[in-house]
Design a protein around this motif. Structure first.
Motif, short mmCIF file in Angstrom:
data_model
loop_
_atom_site.label_atom_id
_atom_site.label_comp_id
_atom_site.label_asym_id
_atom_site.label_seq_id
_atom_site.Cartn_x
_atom_site.Cartn_y
_atom_site.Cartn_z
N ALA A 84 35.16 -56.29 5.64
CA ALA A 84 36.61 -56.41 5.86
C ALA A 84 37.24 -55.03 6.02
CB ALA A 84 37.26 -57.16 4.71
N GLN A 85 36.78 -54.08 5.22
CA GLN A 85 37.33 -52.73 5.32
C GLN A 85 36.95 -52.08 6.65
OE1 GLN A 85 36.04 -49.27 2.69
NE2 GLN A 85 38.10 -49.66 1.88
N ASN A 86 35.74 -52.33 7.12
CA ASN A 86 35.33 -51.79 8.42
C ASN A 86 36.25 -52.30 9.53
OD1 ASN A 86 33.22 -50.39 7.27
ND2 ASN A 86 31.66 -51.90 7.83
N GLU A 87 36.63 -53.56 9.44
CA GLU A 87 37.56 -54.13 10.44
C GLU A 87 38.92 -53.46 10.35
OE1 GLU A 87 37.62 -58.31 9.75
OE2 GLU A 87 35.54 -58.63 10.41
N GLN A 88 39.37 -53.17 9.14
CA GLN A 88 40.65 -52.50 8.96
C GLN A 88 40.62 -51.09 9.54
OE1 GLN A 88 40.84 -52.91 4.74
NE2 GLN A 88 41.49 -55.05 4.80
N VAL A 89 39.51 -50.40 9.33
CA VAL A 89 39.34 -49.06 9.91
C VAL A 89 39.35 -49.13 11.42
CG1 VAL A 89 37.64 -47.21 10.24
CG2 VAL A 89 38.14 -48.05 7.93
N ASP A 90 38.64 -50.11 11.99
CA ASP A 90 38.62 -50.29 13.45
C ASP A 90 40.03 -50.51 13.98
OD1 ASP A 90 35.88 -50.01 13.52
OD2 ASP A 90 35.47 -52.16 13.53
N ARG A 91 40.83 -51.27 13.24
CA ARG A 91 42.20 -51.55 13.68
C ARG A 91 43.05 -50.29 13.65
NH1 ARG A 91 42.96 -55.42 10.64
NH2 ARG A 91 44.29 -54.57 8.98
N PHE A 92 42.91 -49.49 12.60
CA PHE A 92 43.66 -48.23 12.54
C PHE A 92 43.31 -47.33 13.73
CE2 PHE A 92 43.75 -48.58 7.63
CZ PHE A 92 44.96 -49.26 7.67
N LEU A 93 42.01 -47.27 14.06
CA LEU A 93 41.57 -46.42 15.16
C LEU A 93 42.05 -46.95 16.51
CD1 LEU A 93 37.92 -45.64 13.98
CD2 LEU A 93 39.90 -44.12 13.88
N SER A 94 41.97 -48.24 16.69
CA SER A 94 42.38 -48.82 17.98
C SER A 94 43.88 -48.71 18.19
CB SER A 94 41.96 -50.29 18.06
OG SER A 94 42.66 -51.09 17.11
N GLN A 95 44.65 -48.65 17.09
CA GLN A 95 46.10 -48.56 17.19
C GLN A 95 46.60 -47.12 17.21
OE1 GLN A 95 47.55 -51.02 13.98
NE2 GLN A 95 47.06 -52.92 15.04
N GLY A 96 45.67 -46.17 17.22
CA GLY A 96 46.05 -44.78 17.39
C GLY A 96 46.68 -44.11 16.19
N TYR A 97 46.25 -44.47 14.99
CA TYR A 97 46.79 -43.82 13.80
C TYR A 97 46.39 -42.35 13.79
CZ TYR A 97 48.79 -47.88 11.49
OH TYR A 97 49.60 -48.93 11.16
N ASP A 98 47.22 -41.52 13.18
CA ASP A 98 47.00 -40.07 13.17
C ASP A 98 45.91 -39.65 12.19
OD1 ASP A 98 49.22 -39.14 15.00
OD2 ASP A 98 50.36 -40.29 13.53
N VAL A 99 45.79 -40.38 11.08
CA VAL A 99 44.82 -40.05 10.05
C VAL A 99 44.53 -41.30 9.24
CG1 VAL A 99 46.56 -39.35 8.38
CG2 VAL A 99 44.26 -38.38 8.21
N MET A 100 43.34 -41.38 8.64
CA MET A 100 42.99 -42.51 7.79
C MET A 100 42.66 -42.01 6.39
SD MET A 100 40.59 -45.01 10.09
CE MET A 100 39.25 -43.82 10.11
N CYS A 101 43.11 -42.76 5.38
CA CYS A 101 42.77 -42.50 3.99
C CYS A 101 41.97 -43.70 3.49
CB CYS A 101 44.03 -42.32 3.14
SG CYS A 101 45.13 -41.02 3.74
N VAL A 102 40.72 -43.49 3.10
CA VAL A 102 39.82 -44.58 2.80
C VAL A 102 39.32 -44.50 1.36
CG1 VAL A 102 37.68 -45.77 3.43
CG2 VAL A 102 39.10 -44.72 5.21
N ASN A 103 39.64 -45.50 0.57
CA ASN A 103 39.08 -45.70 -0.77
C ASN A 103 37.94 -46.71 -0.55
OD1 ASN A 103 40.04 -47.84 -3.43
ND2 ASN A 103 38.83 -45.99 -3.68
#
Length: 348
Positions: A84-103
């Protein structure tokens, strides 16, 4: 330079030039800059993690007010599922977020996320659950913010050591000169669970105190699981009456142990120690049910995460923004919290 990074920077320069031209021609005022930060959590109902998020949101609001910017902080809950977290990361990347913070849910899965982030040219900040060192070294755009698990275990052991030295007869209920204990452990595979367990006991035995482990088991950082496990031990005549110390890898499990004693109608509690210094744990210290805890600086971690994320998103120098940064790591120190300093350390 990676193509996506080059493309975004070039587009940014063109946009800036257009805005300057618009300003010179008397067009309407430029709107606030928008910074988009994606936050992916292993489990948001974890008390410590939710505290970190609250501080992150506070820092974002304060920064918006202090500068002419808009901060979009999107928090996603993985609910303990790496897929589920991998899917959330994919969504952040596809939507062009500037940076990701991952716990991260599973620290061994960090390489996949780092490779995706590198391919997209989006910096990634891990926190609290440390990736394998070799994985973080895969890309200079990956960082980790957290605290030293060994130090937290040492300080927790120090609380028990101080209690023993202060009142050896009161702690050694059996009078046999041996410290009988049980250990509530965090999630299997989490580096802090193993390290805190090891170093808390090493600190006690290293001071020359003999110990006897009556029982240990995982409760996955969860208060309810710890309460259930502790309840089983209290019913065991070979364990329950002999417990002199309850070591817990975090505060939620320590509070679960207290819950079990209360449910059993036992008012004379042994020494119980946790780690994190969450607000509920601090209240337990004040009421005298929790002997002590170790501050895992949620506010400090949130501040470092936010400052690093904001610097990476806006092109600021990361070392200047976060002086604690050492290479790709930011380490926050722990502190012991007991009845002697809980009032001074916190204003709640």
């Amino acid at each position: 330079m990676e193509y996506r990074v080059w493309r975004r920077r070039t587009a940014g320069l063109l946009l800036l030039a257009l805005l300057l031209l618009a300003g010179c021609s008397g067009s309407s005022r430029e709107g606030p800059v928008t910074v988009r930060i994606g936050v992916a959590l292993y489990q948001q109902d974890d008390t410590f993690i939710s505290t970190v998020v609250q501080h992150l949101e506070q820092f974002a609001r304060e920064e918006e007010q202090a500068r002419d910017i808009k901060l979009n902080l999107n928090v996603a809950d993985g609910r303990g599922s790496q897929s589920a977290q991998n899917e959330q990361v994919d969504r952040f990347l596809s939507q062009g977020y500037d940076v990701m913070c991952v716990n991260i849910v599973d620290r061994t899965a960090a390489a996949v996320i780092i490779d995706k982030a590198q391919a997209a040219g989006v910096p990634v900040l891990f926190s609290n659950r440390e990736p394998v060192e070799e994985d973080l070294a895969r890309w200079e755009g990956a960082y980790y913010v957290g605290s030293d698990g060994a130090q937290s275990g040492q300080l927790q052991g120090g609380i028990v050591l101080d209690a023993w030295r202060g009142d050896p007869a009161g702690l050694d209920r059996s009078g046999d000169g041996v410290l009988q204990y049980v250990m509530l452990e965090g999630e299997p595979g989490h580096q802090d669970a193993a390290i805190r367990t090891e170093y808390s006991i090493k600190t006690v035995t290293g001071a020359g105190i003999s110990v006897e482990k009556l029982a240990n088991d995982t409760a996955n950082w969860q208060r309810a699981q710890a309460s259930a496990k502790m309840g089983q031990w209290l019913k065991d005549e070979e364990i329950g009456p002999r417990i002199e110390v309850v070591f817990s890898n975090n505060d939620d499990m320590a509070l679960g142990a207290i819950d079990a004693y209360r449910a059993a109608g036992i008012e004379d509690l042994p020494v119980i120690v946790g780690i994190d210094a969450t607000p509920p744990a601090r209240e337990a210290i004040k009421e005298g049910t929790l002997t002590g805890t170790v501050l895992n600086d949620a506010k400090g971690q949130a501040e470092a995460i936010f400052e690093l994320a904001y610097a990476l998103s806006t092109g600021r120098d990361v070392k200047e923004a976060v002086p604690r940064l050492e290479g790709q790591y930011v380490w926050l120190p722990h502190r012991t919290i007991t009845i002697g300093n809980v009032m001074q350390e916190f204003d709640d």
